[in-house]
Design a protein around this motif. Structure first.
Motif, short mmCIF file in Angstrom:
data_model
loop_
_atom_site.label_atom_id
_atom_site.label_comp_id
_atom_site.label_asym_id
_atom_site.label_seq_id
_atom_site.Cartn_x
_atom_site.Cartn_y
_atom_site.Cartn_z
N THR A 404 0.82 -1.22 0.00
CA THR A 404 0.00 0.00 0.00
C THR A 404 0.85 1.27 0.00
N ARG A 405 2.17 1.14 -0.02
CA ARG A 405 3.03 2.31 -0.05
C ARG A 405 2.98 2.99 -1.41
N SER A 406 3.57 4.15 -1.46
CA SER A 406 3.62 4.90 -2.71
C SER A 406 4.46 4.15 -3.73
N GLY A 407 3.93 4.03 -4.93
CA GLY A 407 4.62 3.31 -6.00
C GLY A 407 4.31 1.83 -6.04
N GLN A 408 3.56 1.32 -5.06
CA GLN A 408 3.21 -0.10 -5.02
C GLN A 408 1.81 -0.30 -5.61
N PRO A 409 1.44 -1.52 -5.96
CA PRO A 409 0.15 -1.75 -6.64
C PRO A 409 -1.06 -1.31 -5.83
N LEU A 410 -1.02 -1.42 -4.49
CA LEU A 410 -2.18 -1.11 -3.66
C LEU A 410 -2.10 0.29 -3.04
N HIS A 411 -1.34 1.18 -3.64
CA HIS A 411 -1.22 2.53 -3.08
C HIS A 411 -2.58 3.23 -3.11
N GLY A 412 -2.98 3.75 -1.96
CA GLY A 412 -4.25 4.44 -1.84
C GLY A 412 -5.42 3.55 -1.49
N LEU A 413 -5.21 2.24 -1.31
CA LEU A 413 -6.30 1.34 -0.97
C LEU A 413 -6.81 1.67 0.43
N PRO A 414 -8.11 1.95 0.60
CA PRO A 414 -8.62 2.32 1.92
C PRO A 414 -8.48 1.18 2.92
N ALA A 415 -8.40 1.58 4.19
CA ALA A 415 -8.25 0.59 5.26
C ALA A 415 -9.52 -0.21 5.47
N ASP A 416 -10.69 0.34 5.12
CA ASP A 416 -11.93 -0.40 5.33
C ASP A 416 -12.22 -1.39 4.21
N PHE A 417 -11.35 -1.44 3.19
CA PHE A 417 -11.51 -2.46 2.16
C PHE A 417 -10.87 -3.75 2.68
N MET A 418 -11.57 -4.41 3.56
CA MET A 418 -11.06 -5.60 4.23
C MET A 418 -12.24 -6.42 4.73
N LEU A 419 -12.18 -7.72 4.55
CA LEU A 419 -13.19 -8.60 5.08
C LEU A 419 -13.00 -8.76 6.58
N LEU A 420 -14.08 -8.64 7.32
CA LEU A 420 -14.06 -8.84 8.75
C LEU A 420 -14.36 -10.29 9.08
N THR A 421 -14.15 -10.62 10.34
CA THR A 421 -14.41 -12.00 10.76
C THR A 421 -15.88 -12.35 10.59
N GLN A 422 -16.77 -11.40 10.89
CA GLN A 422 -18.20 -11.67 10.77
C GLN A 422 -18.66 -11.74 9.33
N ASP A 423 -17.82 -11.34 8.37
CA ASP A 423 -18.18 -11.49 6.96
C ASP A 423 -18.02 -12.91 6.45
N ILE A 424 -17.32 -13.74 7.19
CA ILE A 424 -17.05 -15.12 6.78
C ILE A 424 -18.10 -16.02 7.42
N PRO A 425 -18.84 -16.78 6.64
CA PRO A 425 -19.87 -17.65 7.23
C PRO A 425 -19.26 -18.80 8.01
N ASP A 426 -20.03 -19.31 8.96
CA ASP A 426 -19.57 -20.44 9.75
C ASP A 426 -19.60 -21.70 8.90
N GLU A 427 -18.68 -22.60 9.24
CA GLU A 427 -18.66 -23.88 8.55
C GLU A 427 -19.87 -24.71 8.93
N PRO A 428 -20.44 -25.44 7.99
CA PRO A 428 -21.57 -26.31 8.33
C PRO A 428 -21.11 -27.43 9.26
N GLU A 429 -22.01 -27.83 10.13
CA GLU A 429 -21.68 -28.90 11.07
C GLU A 429 -21.42 -30.19 10.32
N ASP A 430 -20.43 -30.91 10.81
CA ASP A 430 -20.06 -32.17 10.19
C ASP A 430 -21.16 -33.19 10.40
N SER A 431 -21.49 -33.90 9.37
CA SER A 431 -22.52 -34.92 9.47
C SER A 431 -21.96 -36.16 10.14
N GLU A 432 -22.86 -37.08 10.49
CA GLU A 432 -22.44 -38.30 11.16
C GLU A 432 -21.59 -39.17 10.24
#
Length: 769
Positions: A404-432
């Motif tokens: 995200t530094r100057s001259g790098q591909p992600l320069h200017g990328l906002p900090a809120d452009f990030m997936l949070l933990t709650q954005d990831i769904p829970d894994e389905p319960e394992d079946s028997e």
């Protein structure tokens, strides 16, 4: 310098570089203009027909050419007698010089063996061939020159014709059919008349010639056999299309084997001089530059800034990945960012071209799109979870790498452009049901191993048996060395293998004597098949094709196993299903898609877990680093859960000192289908907290007492006429709590139980329902 001249110069330099990398000993075997394959070479040669005086190539396993094999099948005689008999006189192909000494003109036919001028002279003199050759008036004649077809090296048939006899006849036929493209194209693209051991390289671009010779050398080094009838169509197609390099040749008109050969030739020439630094700037990486196999494709990432960031992340992460699946793991992470790139391209007006304009809403839209794809069935739930986790992990990695530094591909990328933990769904319960195979399925598979050997080979059958007995991964079994069966201090057999996934070499696994006997028998077969190869170079399961020295391991176990399972009869299992709320036992067919080689590893773990092998010991047998990895390979069966409850419940007592095993056992019999111990209904004395909570919920709700004023220090109880009896010694604690709640002295009131020093008056609080 023009663009065409610059391109020609680059091609010439590349051709010189390729030819400089060819060994001189290999060039001694071949000629640059015509590749003559040595018949006795183990990889370039070919077996000749066993029939006396035949001289043709034996294409079949019987050792006969096609014509002799047809004659033998129609003849009613023994094979050895048929082979010893000379082949009858047949028409032979090929053109040679005139038999007159010193004459450079080609003969007309094989029977006459004279050029057209000498044949005319012999007929005029009315002499037979031996007398004509001795006659003093016969003189050698000069040649008319070489055929003007670029690929042909034969002599012209006369003064007027510019071609040899065969190309003159072909030109005449094309003119008659209306397909003649003109003399210029005809001379440049027409193929030559070759011998069965020759591959003609005349008329090809210099870079194509260099690519063919260098690629052929690399195939020889890899131990791959390359017959001339596979290479010749590739060269003929390149001559017809007049391509400057093999990379521009469209292989659609070639068969599958010749397409694989063309791909091998282009790959070998492309890898010469390849480095990680030169490869990382491309959109398609050859993973061989990084010590891996296959390719890494970044073309699916549409935005240039995101594609460069993913390349940098892969270049940083790839050295930490081990095992043969490292390239595949990296490609799945790249494909996760392809999903992110598609979301930005579809849902933003600028198609995600500017990273500084992205925001949190773009992440929300990406999460919603993943949910939509999962709902539509385009991706599975596990793919949804993996893509979300991979994007979240690698976005954090890219920021930690400083992209995200100057001259790098992600320069200017906002900090809120990030997936949070709650954005990831829970894994389905394992079946028997797990991935292990039931006993009925395993018995049928073992009963049909002979069918597997008939459909594939003995090596494939041994590989499947070792997968079943040892629970190793398919790649580990296929690449077992010849000397993989040492003995421990007690003389017991041990399997020596390499854990390529975790890069843990020389691992030792105790095996039974029956499995050791299977390996010993296979070692004897390998040694009898390759007696001249050193033992240190041999593999236990050598490939049956393109493997003259026994150093190449089998690689088609997955395909052969899938075809074998598909041909097996269905396996009926007794399963309990619910019909109208009642369990009913039915015979259902087992899904064959669940029978794959890696399922034997799960079956191996489940088999050991069912007999009570401790999980720490099973971890060592499975060669895992963590216990949690081992626990994913097996289920705690119903029988083991029942035994655990029996051992614990047998030591339970009620408040009167009586064992409660009989009541607990009856309850377990009615609730035996529950998965976990905590789901079994509690009995009196087992879960006292649950009992108290349930009993408390059945008590009457306390009534609020309004207007209660000052109370004395000691507890005041109403008289007997007040409606409530005095407390007796036998009165239960529940009844005492009920009395206090009716008096407003429950837990949470201002007036507490016991001694209090409060003298102020507190109004009674209303009860909270």
């Amino acid at each position: 310098m023009s663009i065409h001249a610059a391109s020609a110069r680059v091609s010439a330099d590349r051709a010189e570089e390729l030819l400089a990398a060819v060994d001189p000993e290999f060039l001694d075997l071949l000629d640059r203009s015509v590749l003559t394959f040595p018949i006795g070479h183990p990889l370039l040669g070919m077996p000749l027909c066993r029939v006396v005086e035949c001289g043709c190539v034996a294409y079949s396993t019987s050792g006969l050419c096609r014509n002799c094999e047809k004659r033998w099948k129609s003849a009613d005689e023994d094979f050895e007698v048929f082979v010893a008999a000379p082949r009858p006189i047949r028409r032979r192909n090929g053109v040679e010089d005139c038999t007159v000494v010193g004459c450079s003109r080609p003969w007309v036919t094989r029977t006459q063996q004279l050029c057209s001028a000498h044949q005319y002279q012999r007929v005029k003199m009315d002499l037979d061939l031996p007398e004509f050759l001795r006659h003093p008036a016969v003189r050698p004649l000069p040649s008319f020159g070489t055929c003007e077809v670029a690929a042909c090296d034969r002599q012209r048939s006369g003064k007027v014709s510019a071609y040899c006899l065969q190309h003159t006849q072909r030109r005449t036929r094309m003119i008659r059919e209306g397909t003649f493209p003109g003399d210029e194209v005809f001379r440049r693209a027409m193929r030559a008349v070759n011998k069965f051991v020759d591959v003609n390289l005349r008329g090809l671009a210099p870079l194509v010639v260099a690519e063919v010779i260098y690629g052929l050398q690399e195939r020889i080094r890899g131990g791959t056999k390359t017959p001339p009838w596979h290479l010749r169509p590739v060269c003929e197609l390149a001559r017809t299309r007049q391509v400057p390099t093999l990379d521009e040749l469209d292989p659609a008109s070639l068969c599958r084997r010749r397409q694989a050969l063309l791909n091998a030739l282009t790959t070998a020439s492309r890898r010469l001089g390849m480095t990680p630094e030169s490869e990382r700037h491309k959109d398609v990486w050859d993973a061989a530059a990084f010590g891996r196999s296959g390719n890494l494709n970044f073309t699916g990432v549409r935005q240039p800034w995101l594609r460069e960031a993913v390349k940098a992340a892969v270049c940083d992460e790839l050295p930490r990945r081990r095992g043969v699946q490292a390239r595949g793991q990296m490609q799945t992470h790249i494909n996760a960012f392809v999903k992110l790139s598609d979301s930005l391209h579809l849902q933003r007006d600028d198609h995600g071209a500017h990273p500084a304009l992205l925001e949190r809403q773009d992440i929300v839209n990406f999460s919603n799109r993943l949910a939509f794809l999962a709902e539509q069935g385009e991706i599975s739930t596990y793919t949804w979870i993996f893509v979300a986790r991979a994007v979240r992990k690698w976005l954090s990695l890219m920021r930690s790498m400083g992209l995200t530094r100057s001259g790098q591909p992600l320069h200017g990328l906002p900090a809120d452009f990030m997936l949070l933990t709650q954005d990831i769904p829970d894994e389905p319960e394992d079946s028997e049901a797990g991935k292990d195979l039931p006993d009925e399925v395993m018995r049928q598979l073992c009963a049909h191993l002979d069918v597997l050997e008939e459909k594939s080979s003995r090596e494939v059958r041994v590989a499947v048996e070792l997968l079943i007995d040892t629970g190793r991964r398919p790649f580990e079994i296929c690449h077992l060395p010849y000397d993989c069966l040492p003995r421990d201090a007690d003389g017991k057999p041990v399997l020596l293998y390499d854990n390529q996934k975790e890069l843990r070499l020389r691992r030792r696994l105790p095996i039974p004597e029956a499995t050791a006997g299977l390996i010993i028998a296979q070692q004897a077969r390998v040694r009898a098949r390759f007696p001249a190869t050193a033992l240190g170079r041999l593999v236990l399961l050598p490939s049956v094709v393109s493997n003259p020295e026994g150093t190449k391991a089998i690689s088609d176990v997955l395909t052969q196993h899938r075809d074998w399972v598909a041909a097996l009869p269905n396996v009926a299992l007794t399963m309990t299903v619910q019909e109208e709320g009642k369990p009913v036992a039915k015979q259902l067919c087992f899904d064959k898609e669940k029978i794959f080689p890696y399922a034997y590893r799960h079956t191996y773990a489940q088999r050991h877990a069912d007999v009570g092998v401790p999980v720490d010991v099973l971890r060592q047998l499975m060669d895992h680093r963590q216990l949690t990895t081992t626990q994913r390979y097996y289920r705690v069966g119903e029988q083991r859960r029942r035994e655990a409850i029996d051992r614990v419940t047998a030591m339970q007592f009620d408040r009167h000192g009586n064992r409660i095993w009989r009541r607990a056992k009856a309850l377990l019999d009615s609730e035996h289908a529950r998965r976990a111990v905590g789901e079994v209904a509690a009995v009196r004395g087992v879960h006292r907290a649950v009992e108290r909570r349930g009993r408390r919920s059945r008590l009457p709700r306390p009534l609020p007492l309004c207007g209660l004023r000052a109370l004395p220090h000691r507890r005041v109880l109403p008289s007997r006429s007040g409606g409530l009896p005095r407390r007796s010694a036998a009165q239960s604690g529940t009844a005492r709590r009920v009395q206090r709640r009716h008096l407003g002295q429950g837990r949470g009131d201002a007036v507490r139980r016991g001694n209090h020093s409060c003298t102020a008056a507190y109004p009674a609080r209303p009860h909270r329902p």
